[in-house]
Design an enzyme around this catalytic site. Structure first.
Site, short mmCIF file in Angstrom:
data_model
loop_
_atom_site.label_atom_id
_atom_site.label_comp_id
_atom_site.label_asym_id
_atom_site.label_seq_id
_atom_site.Cartn_x
_atom_site.Cartn_y
_atom_site.Cartn_z
CG HIS A 63 -0.34 0.06 2.53
ND1 HIS A 63 0.39 -0.99 3.07
CD2 HIS A 63 -0.32 1.03 3.47
CE1 HIS A 63 0.82 -0.66 4.27
NE2 HIS A 63 0.41 0.57 4.54
CG HIS A 65 -0.24 4.40 4.80
ND1 HIS A 65 -0.99 3.59 5.63
CD2 HIS A 65 -1.04 5.44 4.47
CE1 HIS A 65 -2.20 4.12 5.80
NE2 HIS A 65 -2.25 5.25 5.10
CG ASP A 67 4.75 2.89 7.28
OD1 ASP A 67 3.87 3.33 6.54
OD2 ASP A 67 4.54 2.01 8.15
CG HIS A 68 4.27 -0.02 4.03
ND1 HIS A 68 4.29 -1.38 4.30
CD2 HIS A 68 3.74 0.56 5.14
CE1 HIS A 68 3.79 -1.60 5.51
NE2 HIS A 68 3.45 -0.43 6.04
CG ASP A 213 0.46 -1.75 7.53
OD1 ASP A 213 1.29 -2.68 7.50
OD2 ASP A 213 0.76 -0.56 7.76
CG HIS A 271 3.50 -2.80 10.53
ND1 HIS A 271 2.59 -2.07 11.26
CD2 HIS A 271 3.86 -2.01 9.50
CE1 HIS A 271 2.40 -0.89 10.68
NE2 HIS A 271 3.16 -0.83 9.60
#
Length: 309
Positions: A63, A65, A67-68, A213, A271
């Site tokens: 996805h 976001h 942090d990815h 996530d 995570h």
């Protein structure tokens, strides 16, 4: 086949954990590495390993976001200076193409290899690669579109039944290789042997499920069904189920329940919130093990081999 965790933290980097990235090492099977997510400083994490960026042939983004994905432009650029000449394929939700193209455009980055970017359909689907490898993907529940991936290795040829061949007194050499390929071979005395009669049944290929996530949801179980390895987020401890739901994440108990219901072989929890240290980390793992005993809370740079059955 190995799982090599490059970043196991949630949201922001900490002293103990970098943000999300995971390498599925298929060096013995395909001489390739497939990367799942590429959080900030992933290329710095790679420097602490034996991974060669030129071996990374596919990147799967769960996805969008930060942090990815914030490490993606840097890794793509650096690969050009690290012997990467072969095509690199990137898969992810709608928007990943714009993110990459704009990052490269405004940073004036030039790649020494071809880049193929595929935006996946929201409802999920199947990707079929060379030699029978498949990746199925489905949407999870995370507020924005977040995919889980199910990697399926093709079935492997059965082993040659060497003990049963001993009566033929075959000398060591290429004949064994021919028989292992299922070929018919004529021996020096004129007899014919059919390799198909001396092969064990095909061995099922391994299945690895890597989830983005997500809240606890049904699609997680669909993707994880009878997998050899399941990588599932555990951002929250069991007592924080309401908070996990509010922020579209999962608890250690929920991850373990997915593993148990899906009959997986091993569960790897990642995570992890930076709030958990020391005894609190051990408690997260203990919570998961109370439901699914073969649970492992992973740390940056942990590596796990996925054995054949």
């Amino acid at each position: 086949m190995k799982l090599h965790f490059l970043g196991t933290g949630a949201g922001i980097p900490s002293r103990q954990r970098n943000v999300s990235s995971l390498a599925l090492k298929l060096l013995d099977e395909l001489n390739e590495i497939w990367l799942f997510d590429c959080g900030e400083a992933t290329q710095h994490q790679i420097l602490e390993t034996t991974i060669r960026p030129r071996k990374i042939t596919k990147i799967f983004i769960t996805h969008l976001h930060g942090d990815h994905i914030f490490g993606l432009p840097g890794l793509l650029s650096s690969r050009s200076f690290q012997g990467g000449e072969d095509c690199l394929e990137v898969y992810g939700p709608k928007g990943i193409k714009d993110f990459i193209k704009i990052s490269l455009k405004y940073s004036k980055s030039k790649l020494a290899y071809s880049l193929k970017i595929t935006e996946l359909v929201d409802r999920g689907g199947e990707l079929i690669f060379d030699n029978g490898w498949k990746v199925n993907y489905l949407p999870l529940e995370h507020g924005i579109l977040s995919f889980g991936y199910r990697v399926e290795e093709p079935d492997l040829p059965g082993q040659l039944l060497v003990e049963e061949l001993k009566k033929f007194e075959i000398p060591n050499g290429p004949i064994y290789g021919q028989l292992k390929r299922g070929e018919r071979v004529q021996l020096e005395d004129g007899r014919w042997i059919d390799g198909q009669n001396f092969l064990a049944p095909d061995r099922p290929g391994r299945i690895v499920t890597i989830l983005g996530d997500t809240r606890y949801c049904q699609n997680s179980k669909v993707l994880a069904r009878k997998a050899n390895a399941l990588v599932h987020e555990a951002t929250h401890e069991a007592a924080e189920e309401k908070m996990a739901r509010a922020y579209y994440h999962s608890t250690s108990h929920q991850a373990a329940q997915v593993a148990k219901d899906s009959q997986v072989e091993a569960l790897y929890l990642n995570h992890i919130s930076a709030r958990y240290l020391g005894k609190a980390l051990k408690q997260l793992e203990k919570e998961a093990c109370s439901i699914f005993p073969n649970s492992h809370l992973v740390n940056d740079f942990d590596e796990y081999k996925i054995p054949l059955n």
